[in-house]
Enzyme design. Structure first.
Site, PDB file in Angstrom:
ATOM      1  N   LYS A 184       0.807  -1.279   0.131  1.00 47.54           N
ATOM      2  CA  LYS A 184      -0.267  -0.014   0.408  1.00 47.54           C
ATOM      3  C   LYS A 184       0.667   0.865   0.466  1.00 47.54           C
ATOM      4  O   LYS A 184       1.714   1.018   0.790  1.00 47.54           O
ATOM      5  CB  LYS A 184      -0.831  -0.033   1.366  1.00 47.54           C
ATOM      6  CG  LYS A 184      -1.974  -1.182   1.091  1.00 47.54           C
ATOM      7  CD  LYS A 184      -2.824  -0.905   2.430  1.00 47.54           C
ATOM      8  CE  LYS A 184      -3.468  -2.401   3.098  1.00 47.54           C
ATOM      9  NZ  LYS A 184      -4.177  -1.735   3.681  1.00 47.54           N
TER      10      LYS A 184
ATOM     11  N   PHE B 103     -15.230   4.189   8.060  1.00 47.89           N
ATOM     12  CA  PHE B 103     -14.112   4.186   7.292  1.00 47.89           C
ATOM     13  C   PHE B 103     -13.948   4.727   6.046  1.00 47.89           C
ATOM     14  O   PHE B 103     -12.630   4.226   6.294  1.00 47.89           O
ATOM     15  CB  PHE B 103     -13.124   3.504   8.276  1.00 47.89           C
ATOM     16  CG  PHE B 103     -13.495   2.133   8.266  1.00 47.89           C
ATOM     17  CD1 PHE B 103     -12.446   1.774   8.083  1.00 47.89           C
ATOM     18  CD2 PHE B 103     -13.784   1.705   9.633  1.00 47.89           C
ATOM     19  CE1 PHE B 103     -13.068   0.396   7.748  1.00 47.89           C
ATOM     20  CE2 PHE B 103     -13.578   0.456   9.866  1.00 47.89           C
ATOM     21  CZ  PHE B 103     -13.372  -0.317   8.376  1.00 47.89           C
TER      22      PHE B 103
ATOM     23  N   ARG C  16      -0.829 -14.385   4.309  1.00 49.02           N
ATOM     24  CA  ARG C  16      -1.441 -13.478   6.003  1.00 49.02           C
ATOM     25  C   ARG C  16      -1.212 -13.595   7.533  1.00 49.02           C
ATOM     26  O   ARG C  16      -0.623 -12.876   8.324  1.00 49.02           O
ATOM     27  CB  ARG C  16      -2.873 -14.007   6.040  1.00 49.02           C
ATOM     28  CG  ARG C  16      -3.950 -13.520   5.130  1.00 49.02           C
ATOM     29  CD  ARG C  16      -5.222 -13.957   5.197  1.00 49.02           C
ATOM     30  NE  ARG C  16      -6.220 -12.635   6.590  1.00 49.02           N
ATOM     31  CZ  ARG C  16      -6.698 -11.276   5.593  1.00 49.02           C
ATOM     32  NH1 ARG C  16      -6.554 -10.533   4.719  1.00 49.02           N
ATOM     33  NH2 ARG C  16      -7.382 -10.707   6.806  1.00 49.02           N
TER      34      ARG C  16
ATOM     35  N   THR D 271      -5.147  -6.924  11.221  1.00 46.65           N
ATOM     36  CA  THR D 271      -5.216  -5.715  10.487  1.00 46.65           C
ATOM     37  C   THR D 271      -5.091  -4.948  11.162  1.00 46.65           C
ATOM     38  O   THR D 271      -4.442  -4.091  10.790  1.00 46.65           O
ATOM     39  CB  THR D 271      -6.846  -5.943  10.435  1.00 46.65           C
ATOM     40  OG1 THR D 271      -7.538  -7.147   9.295  1.00 46.65           O
ATOM     41  CG2 THR D 271      -7.466  -4.932   8.905  1.00 46.65           C
TER      42      THR D 271
ATOM     43  N   ARG E  68       2.443  -6.488   9.507  1.00 47.75           N
ATOM     44  CA  ARG E  68       2.076  -4.879   9.920  1.00 47.75           C
ATOM     45  C   ARG E  68       2.493  -4.883  11.481  1.00 47.75           C
ATOM     46  O   ARG E  68       2.557  -3.405  12.098  1.00 47.75           O
ATOM     47  CB  ARG E  68       0.746  -5.608   9.440  1.00 47.75           C
ATOM     48  CG  ARG E  68      -0.068  -5.193   8.113  1.00 47.75           C
ATOM     49  CD  ARG E  68      -1.471  -6.445   8.549  1.00 47.75           C
ATOM     50  NE  ARG E  68      -1.965  -6.144   7.094  1.00 47.75           N
ATOM     51  CZ  ARG E  68      -3.599  -6.640   6.920  1.00 47.75           C
ATOM     52  NH1 ARG E  68      -4.098  -7.529   7.578  1.00 47.75           N
ATOM     53  NH2 ARG E  68      -4.183  -6.127   6.007  1.00 47.75           N
TER      54      ARG E  68
ATOM     55  N   ASN F 198      -1.411  -0.682   7.220  1.00 50.25           N
ATOM     56  CA  ASN F 198      -0.891  -2.010   7.526  1.00 50.25           C
ATOM     57  C   ASN F 198      -0.271  -2.258   6.752  1.00 50.25           C
ATOM     58  O   ASN F 198      -0.119  -3.223   6.294  1.00 50.25           O
ATOM     59  CB  ASN F 198      -1.279  -2.139   8.551  1.00 50.25           C
ATOM     60  CG  ASN F 198      -3.480  -2.654   7.101  1.00 50.25           C
ATOM     61  OD1 ASN F 198      -3.362  -1.727   6.055  1.00 50.25           O
ATOM     62  ND2 ASN F 198      -4.238  -2.997   8.051  1.00 50.25           N
TER      63      ASN F 198
ATOM     64  N   HIS G  10      -1.969  -5.228   2.103  1.00 45.91           N
ATOM     65  CA  HIS G  10      -3.190  -6.217   1.619  1.00 45.91           C
ATOM     66  C   HIS G  10      -2.429  -7.628   1.466  1.00 45.91           C
ATOM     67  O   HIS G  10      -1.839  -7.315   0.622  1.00 45.91           O
ATOM     68  CB  HIS G  10      -3.589  -5.525   1.088  1.00 45.91           C
ATOM     69  CG  HIS G  10      -4.867  -6.781   0.123  1.00 45.91           C
ATOM     70  ND1 HIS G  10      -6.121  -6.090   1.555  1.00 45.91           N
ATOM     71  CD2 HIS G  10      -5.581  -6.679  -0.508  1.00 45.91           C
ATOM     72  CE1 HIS G  10      -6.979  -7.350   0.309  1.00 45.91           C
ATOM     73  NE2 HIS G  10      -6.092  -7.611  -0.274  1.00 45.91           N
TER      74      HIS G  10
HETATM   75  P1  IDP Z   1      -7.892  -6.412   6.020  1.00 49.68           P
HETATM   76  O1  IDP Z   1      -6.181  -6.041   4.937  1.00 49.68           O
HETATM   77  O2  IDP Z   1      -7.147  -7.574   7.639  1.00 49.68           O
HETATM   78  O3  IDP Z   1      -8.346  -7.404   5.347  1.00 49.68           O
HETATM   79  P2  IDP Z   1     -10.637  -5.724   6.150  1.00 49.68           P
HETATM   80  O4  IDP Z   1     -11.433  -6.011   6.974  1.00 49.68           O
HETATM   81  O5  IDP Z   1     -10.201  -6.413   4.485  1.00 49.68           O
HETATM   82  O6  IDP Z   1      -8.550  -6.216   6.788  1.00 49.68           O
HETATM   83  O7  IDP Z   1     -10.547  -4.029   5.640  1.00 49.68           O
HETATM   84  C1  IDP Z   1      -9.672  -3.644   5.112  1.00 49.68           C
HETATM   85  C2  IDP Z   1      -8.577  -2.291   5.002  1.00 49.68           C
HETATM   86  O8  IDP Z   1      -9.373  -1.041   5.906  1.00 49.68           O
HETATM   87  C3  IDP Z   1      -7.186  -2.159   6.514  1.00 49.68           C
HETATM   88  O9  IDP Z   1      -6.669  -3.409   5.587  1.00 49.68           O
HETATM   89  C4  IDP Z   1      -6.917  -1.257   7.263  1.00 49.68           C
HETATM   90  O10 IDP Z   1      -5.723  -0.922   6.340  1.00 49.68           O
HETATM   91  C5  IDP Z   1      -9.038  -0.672   7.129  1.00 49.68           C
HETATM   92  N1  IDP Z   1      -9.895  -1.411   8.681  1.00 49.68           N
HETATM   93  C6  IDP Z   1     -10.170  -2.483   8.589  1.00 49.68           C
HETATM   94  N2  IDP Z   1     -10.861  -2.665   9.682  1.00 49.68           N
HETATM   95  C7  IDP Z   1     -10.716  -0.899  10.403  1.00 49.68           C
HETATM   96  C8  IDP Z   1     -11.346  -0.609  11.765  1.00 49.68           C
HETATM   97  O11 IDP Z   1     -11.822  -1.016  12.218  1.00 49.68           O
HETATM   98  N3  IDP Z   1     -10.831   0.973  11.244  1.00 49.68           N
HETATM   99  C9  IDP Z   1     -10.098   1.612  10.500  1.00 49.68           C
HETATM  100  N4  IDP Z   1      -8.963   0.891   9.853  1.00 49.68           N
HETATM  101  C10 IDP Z   1      -9.474  -0.279   9.633  1.00 49.68           C
HETATM  102 MG    MG Z   2     -10.088  -7.685   3.563  1.00 52.36          MG
END
Ligand code: IDP
Ligand code: MG
Length: 168
Positions: free
Chosen positions: A10, A58, A91, A97, A108, A122, A125
């Protein structure tokens, strides 16, 4: 079983010059990189990528984040990793996350942060399951950009397709 996983470095990962570190960490998996490119992320691409989160408060911020608007780096590096248990392996190395909850030795956990606005920056992806991986890989890559046949493809003859070529 062999699987494919979409990885995105990212914009914060690029801005922090972490590309080498992240690729080195991912090489521990012994998976094969079967596609890689730099992408300028349009708003429709970012919104489609994160469509499962469109009702979250968000959502507008993570769209800006993926587009690079928070980091003055309007690009991401997109890769496809392929091999045994690719999703689980990537992962695990990526970590949770929320970077504050991620194992501190994970990618991360090592390099992520939560902004004062509450966004999880983080750095990477990783697709979350096989269904997501297929959807995401088809969204980010065309069949010709991937050096193995991951999913069935059809031949198309594009007429009047406008493209750039080298001037000389
Ligand atoms: P992942 O990237 O671990 O699969 P997802 O739930 O798909 O997690 O979320 C996508 C992205 O959105 C995360 O990588 C993070 O950058 C952001 N994100 C997810 N949940 C939150 C949150 O609760 N607060 C702030 N940012 C979040
Ligand atoms: Mg995801």
């Amino acid at each position: 079983m062999n699987q494919a996983a979409l990885i995105l470095i990212k914009p914060d990962g690029l801005k922090k010059s972490l590309t080498g570190n992240i690729l080195t960490r991912l090489s521990e998996t012994k998976l094969e990189i079967v596609a890689a490119k730099m992408v300028r992320v349009s708003k429709p691409l970012a919104e489609e990528h994160y469509r499962h989160l469109k009702d979250k408060p968000f959502f507008p911020e993570i769209i800006k984040y993926l587009q690079g608007e928070l980091h003055d780096r309007k690009k991401v590096m997109a890769l496809v990793y392929w091999g045994k248990d690719a999703i689980k392996k990537c992962r695990e190395l990526a970590g949770a996350t929320n970077p504050e909850e991620a194992d501190p030795t994970s990618i991360r956990g090592s390099y992520g942060r939560i902004t004062t606005g509450g966004i999880y920056e983080n750095v990477i992806h990783v697709s979350s399951d096989e269904k997501d991986a297929e959807r995401e890989i088809k969204l980010w890559f065309s069949p010709d950009e991937i050096i193995v046949d991951l999913y069935p493809a059809r031949e198309v003859i594009e007429k009047e397709h406008k493209a750039s070529a080298w001037a000389q």
